[in-house]
Design a protein around this motif. Sequence first.
Motif, mmCIF file in Angstrom:
data_model
loop_
_atom_site.group_PDB
_atom_site.id
_atom_site.type_symbol
_atom_site.label_atom_id
_atom_site.label_comp_id
_atom_site.label_asym_id
_atom_site.label_seq_id
_atom_site.Cartn_x
_atom_site.Cartn_y
_atom_site.Cartn_z
ATOM 1 N N UNK A 67 0.901 -1.245 0.018
ATOM 2 C CA UNK A 67 -0.074 0.051 -0.172
ATOM 3 C C UNK A 67 0.795 1.233 0.050
ATOM 4 N N UNK A 68 0.338 2.273 -0.572
ATOM 5 C CA UNK A 68 1.072 3.520 -0.454
ATOM 6 C C UNK A 68 1.431 3.836 0.817
ATOM 7 N N UNK A 69 2.827 4.570 1.017
ATOM 8 C CA UNK A 69 3.098 4.641 2.239
ATOM 9 C C UNK A 69 3.987 3.647 3.036
ATOM 10 N N UNK A 70 3.985 2.528 2.469
ATOM 11 C CA UNK A 70 4.641 1.567 3.122
ATOM 12 C C UNK A 70 5.852 1.200 2.201
ATOM 13 N N UNK A 71 6.792 0.796 2.907
ATOM 14 C CA UNK A 71 7.866 0.320 2.174
ATOM 15 C C UNK A 71 8.541 -1.109 2.638
ATOM 16 N N UNK A 72 8.679 -2.226 1.897
ATOM 17 C CA UNK A 72 9.014 -3.579 2.117
ATOM 18 C C UNK A 72 10.732 -3.489 2.497
ATOM 19 N N UNK A 73 11.027 -3.991 3.687
ATOM 20 C CA UNK A 73 12.386 -3.648 4.363
ATOM 21 C C UNK A 73 13.203 -5.209 4.260
ATOM 22 N N UNK A 74 12.078 -6.431 4.651
ATOM 23 C CA UNK A 74 12.797 -7.579 4.650
ATOM 24 C C UNK A 74 11.618 -8.781 4.086
ATOM 25 N N UNK A 75 12.173 -9.500 3.344
ATOM 26 C CA UNK A 75 11.500 -10.840 3.073
ATOM 27 C C UNK A 75 12.069 -12.179 3.719
ATOM 28 N N UNK A 76 11.137 -12.951 4.030
ATOM 29 C CA UNK A 76 11.906 -14.437 4.419
ATOM 30 C C UNK A 76 10.897 -15.521 3.959
ATOM 31 N N UNK A 77 11.367 -16.717 4.126
ATOM 32 C CA UNK A 77 10.661 -17.896 3.386
ATOM 33 C C UNK A 77 10.850 -19.094 4.580
ATOM 34 N N UNK A 78 9.586 -19.547 4.863
ATOM 35 C CA UNK A 78 9.418 -20.854 5.604
ATOM 36 C C UNK A 78 8.315 -21.409 5.685
ATOM 37 N N UNK A 79 8.559 -22.568 5.386
ATOM 38 C CA UNK A 79 7.255 -23.533 5.129
ATOM 39 C C UNK A 79 6.056 -23.124 4.237
ATOM 40 N N UNK A 80 6.471 -22.717 3.007
ATOM 41 C CA UNK A 80 5.560 -22.309 1.929
ATOM 42 C C UNK A 80 4.850 -21.051 2.275
ATOM 43 N N UNK A 81 5.334 -20.322 3.199
ATOM 44 C CA UNK A 81 4.904 -19.096 3.613
ATOM 45 C C UNK A 81 6.184 -17.782 3.287
ATOM 46 N N UNK A 82 5.375 -16.805 2.760
ATOM 47 C CA UNK A 82 6.663 -15.487 2.671
ATOM 48 C C UNK A 82 6.249 -14.678 3.569
ATOM 49 N N UNK A 83 7.125 -14.190 4.295
ATOM 50 C CA UNK A 83 7.116 -13.168 5.184
ATOM 51 C C UNK A 83 7.653 -11.747 4.913
ATOM 52 N N UNK A 84 6.721 -10.638 5.107
ATOM 53 C CA UNK A 84 7.275 -9.458 4.687
ATOM 54 C C UNK A 84 7.216 -8.575 5.795
ATOM 55 N N UNK A 85 8.226 -7.871 6.058
ATOM 56 C CA UNK A 85 8.370 -6.739 7.149
ATOM 57 C C UNK A 85 8.385 -5.450 6.328
ATOM 58 N N UNK A 86 7.365 -4.551 6.699
ATOM 59 C CA UNK A 86 7.379 -3.241 5.915
ATOM 60 C C UNK A 86 7.512 -2.273 7.047
ATOM 61 N N UNK A 87 7.909 -1.065 6.544
ATOM 62 C CA UNK A 87 7.927 0.171 7.395
ATOM 63 C C UNK A 87 6.928 1.103 6.858
ATOM 64 N N UNK A 88 6.199 1.788 7.930
ATOM 65 C CA UNK A 88 5.295 2.757 7.545
ATOM 66 C C UNK A 88 5.524 4.129 8.571
#
Length: 168
Positions: A67-88
Amino acid sequence: VVVVDQQQVQRAVFGGHDRTSAGTTVRSITSGNGYVWFCADQYDKSTVWAYQLGTAAGTTFAAFELPQGQTAMKVGFYQGNVFVRAKELAATGNRAIIYRCVASDGKLIPSRVLDISNDSLDHSAGDFAGDDRFVAFSWRSMSSADKTGFAVIDLSTGGYAKWLSSTT
């Protein structure tokens, strides 16, 4: 944070699979289940890009546009899931937003797990680690005493809990 031109990204990182242009900021990369995902910003737009291993050059596609105003900082993968850490950007600091994404043909279907915010701290930096059915993520200030620690997402329930914090 690394800012590179398109040719550098193609040669050094993505083996010719990148569609981003010069000036793109690439922050993090992860892989799993035959795909590679990386978060990149260009101007005021942050996207998690993907490509399927073994496909032709130039087949990179947008997997998740934040979404506008958010920036993806980190991605990670585990057991078929992708995790995204964003900042706002918050009132006086950066809040972290944790997403758990299900991948479907490389596209990410995000589910917002939680927001981490504290007006006096920047929570945008952090990482992920998986063990058994849990995915841990760092948390800069878990209590009113600003103790650092980590929380975990339980993959079987989708819920999360504060797990461990420092004593000082």
